[in-house]
Design a protein around this motif. Structure first.
Motif, short mmCIF file in Angstrom:
data_model
loop_
_atom_site.label_atom_id
_atom_site.label_comp_id
_atom_site.label_asym_id
_atom_site.label_seq_id
_atom_site.Cartn_x
_atom_site.Cartn_y
_atom_site.Cartn_z
N ALA A 130 0.82 -1.20 0.00
CA ALA A 130 0.00 0.00 0.00
C ALA A 130 0.86 1.26 0.00
CB ALA A 130 -0.92 0.00 1.21
N CYS A 131 2.16 1.09 -0.15
CA CYS A 131 3.08 2.23 -0.22
C CYS A 131 4.26 1.78 -1.07
CB CYS A 131 3.53 2.68 1.16
SG CYS A 131 4.66 1.56 2.02
N ALA A 132 5.23 2.62 -1.22
CA ALA A 132 6.43 2.23 -1.98
C ALA A 132 7.68 2.50 -1.17
CB ALA A 132 6.47 2.99 -3.31
N THR A 133 7.56 2.41 0.15
CA THR A 133 8.69 2.74 1.02
C THR A 133 9.61 1.56 1.29
OG1 THR A 133 7.38 2.42 3.02
CG2 THR A 133 7.46 4.66 2.11
N CYS A 134 9.46 0.50 0.50
CA CYS A 134 10.40 -0.63 0.57
C CYS A 134 11.00 -0.87 -0.82
CB CYS A 134 9.73 -1.89 1.12
SG CYS A 134 8.47 -2.61 0.05
N HIS A 135 10.99 0.18 -1.64
CA HIS A 135 11.51 0.14 -3.00
C HIS A 135 12.99 -0.22 -2.98
CE1 HIS A 135 12.44 2.78 -6.81
NE2 HIS A 135 12.49 1.49 -7.09
N VAL A 136 13.38 -1.16 -3.82
CA VAL A 136 14.79 -1.54 -3.98
C VAL A 136 15.09 -1.70 -5.47
CG1 VAL A 136 14.98 -2.68 -1.73
CG2 VAL A 136 14.34 -4.03 -3.75
N TYR A 137 16.37 -1.66 -5.79
CA TYR A 137 16.85 -1.99 -7.13
C TYR A 137 17.57 -3.33 -7.03
CZ TYR A 137 16.14 3.03 -7.93
OH TYR A 137 15.59 4.29 -8.03
N VAL A 138 17.07 -4.32 -7.75
CA VAL A 138 17.70 -5.63 -7.75
C VAL A 138 19.00 -5.54 -8.54
CG1 VAL A 138 17.45 -8.04 -8.48
CG2 VAL A 138 15.48 -6.80 -7.56
N ASP A 139 20.08 -6.03 -7.95
CA ASP A 139 21.39 -6.01 -8.59
C ASP A 139 21.33 -6.72 -9.94
OD1 ASP A 139 24.41 -5.42 -7.85
OD2 ASP A 139 24.34 -7.37 -8.87
N ASP A 140 22.07 -6.19 -10.91
CA ASP A 140 22.07 -6.76 -12.27
C ASP A 140 22.39 -8.26 -12.28
OD1 ASP A 140 21.37 -4.32 -13.37
OD2 ASP A 140 23.44 -3.78 -13.87
N ALA A 141 23.24 -8.71 -11.37
CA ALA A 141 23.61 -10.13 -11.32
C ALA A 141 22.40 -11.01 -10.98
CB ALA A 141 24.72 -10.36 -10.31
N TRP A 142 21.36 -10.42 -10.41
CA TRP A 142 20.17 -11.17 -10.00
C TRP A 142 18.98 -10.89 -10.91
CZ3 TRP A 142 20.01 -14.85 -6.31
CH2 TRP A 142 21.17 -14.99 -5.54
N ALA A 143 19.19 -10.11 -11.94
CA ALA A 143 18.10 -9.76 -12.86
C ALA A 143 17.45 -11.03 -13.41
CB ALA A 143 18.63 -8.91 -14.01
N GLY A 144 16.15 -11.05 -13.42
CA GLY A 144 15.42 -12.19 -13.94
C GLY A 144 15.21 -13.33 -12.97
N ARG A 145 15.83 -13.25 -11.79
CA ARG A 145 15.68 -14.35 -10.82
C ARG A 145 14.73 -14.01 -9.68
NH1 ARG A 145 21.53 -16.69 -9.49
NH2 ARG A 145 22.33 -14.59 -9.78
N THR A 146 14.18 -12.81 -9.71
CA THR A 146 13.27 -12.40 -8.63
C THR A 146 11.82 -12.42 -9.07
OG1 THR A 146 13.55 -10.07 -9.21
CG2 THR A 146 15.01 -10.97 -7.50
N GLY A 147 11.55 -12.92 -10.26
CA GLY A 147 10.18 -12.95 -10.76
C GLY A 147 9.83 -11.64 -11.44
N THR A 148 8.59 -11.54 -11.82
CA THR A 148 8.14 -10.34 -12.51
C THR A 148 7.23 -9.52 -11.61
OG1 THR A 148 6.28 -11.54 -13.47
CG2 THR A 148 8.28 -11.41 -14.80
N ARG A 149 7.18 -8.24 -11.90
CA ARG A 149 6.31 -7.35 -11.13
C ARG A 149 4.87 -7.54 -11.59
NH1 ARG A 149 10.34 -2.53 -12.33
NH2 ARG A 149 9.16 -2.51 -14.26
N SER A 150 3.97 -7.51 -10.64
CA SER A 150 2.55 -7.53 -10.97
C SER A 150 2.14 -6.12 -11.40
CB SER A 150 1.72 -7.95 -9.75
OG SER A 150 1.78 -6.95 -8.75
N GLU A 151 0.97 -6.01 -11.98
CA GLU A 151 0.45 -4.70 -12.37
C GLU A 151 0.28 -3.81 -11.14
OE1 GLU A 151 -3.52 -2.91 -14.47
OE2 GLU A 151 -2.75 -4.81 -15.25
N SER A 152 -0.17 -4.39 -10.04
CA SER A 152 -0.34 -3.63 -8.79
C SER A 152 0.99 -3.12 -8.27
CB SER A 152 -1.02 -4.48 -7.72
OG SER A 152 -2.31 -4.85 -8.13
#
Length: 83
Positions: free
Chosen positions: A21-43
């Motif tokens: 319900a907020c975006a105060t846990c926003h992170v940038y996934v390190d490039d080495a882990w790109a594609g391994r954290t799943g995809t973002r939902s529309e929400s």
């Protein structure tokens, strides 16, 4: 997000406690882990649009990252500002 809060990681605010319900846990996934954290939902994308820091291709809400054994060692970078 819960792991970061439990470990007192600075910069993860998580005002909503993980209810997306907020975006105060926003992170940038390190490039080495790109594609391994799943995809973002529309929400999740909608919430990231409201994030204070720039939304990038590797942006995620840490409350939406489901940690598994395969994700041991995951590296994320925290934006300079969350709100």
């Amino acid at each position: 997000m819960q792991t970061a809060i439990s470990a007192n990681v600075p910069g993860i605010v998580a005002e909503c406690g993980g209810s997306m319900a907020c975006a105060t846990c926003h992170v940038y996934v390190d490039d080495a882990w790109a594609g391994r954290t799943g995809t973002r939902s529309e929400s999740e994308e909608d919430m990231l649009d409201c994030a204070m820091a720039e939304m990038k291709d590797n942006s995620r809400l840490s409350c939406q990252l489901r940690l598994t054994e395969e994700m041991d060692g995951l590296v994320v970078h925290i934006p300079e500002e969350q709100f």
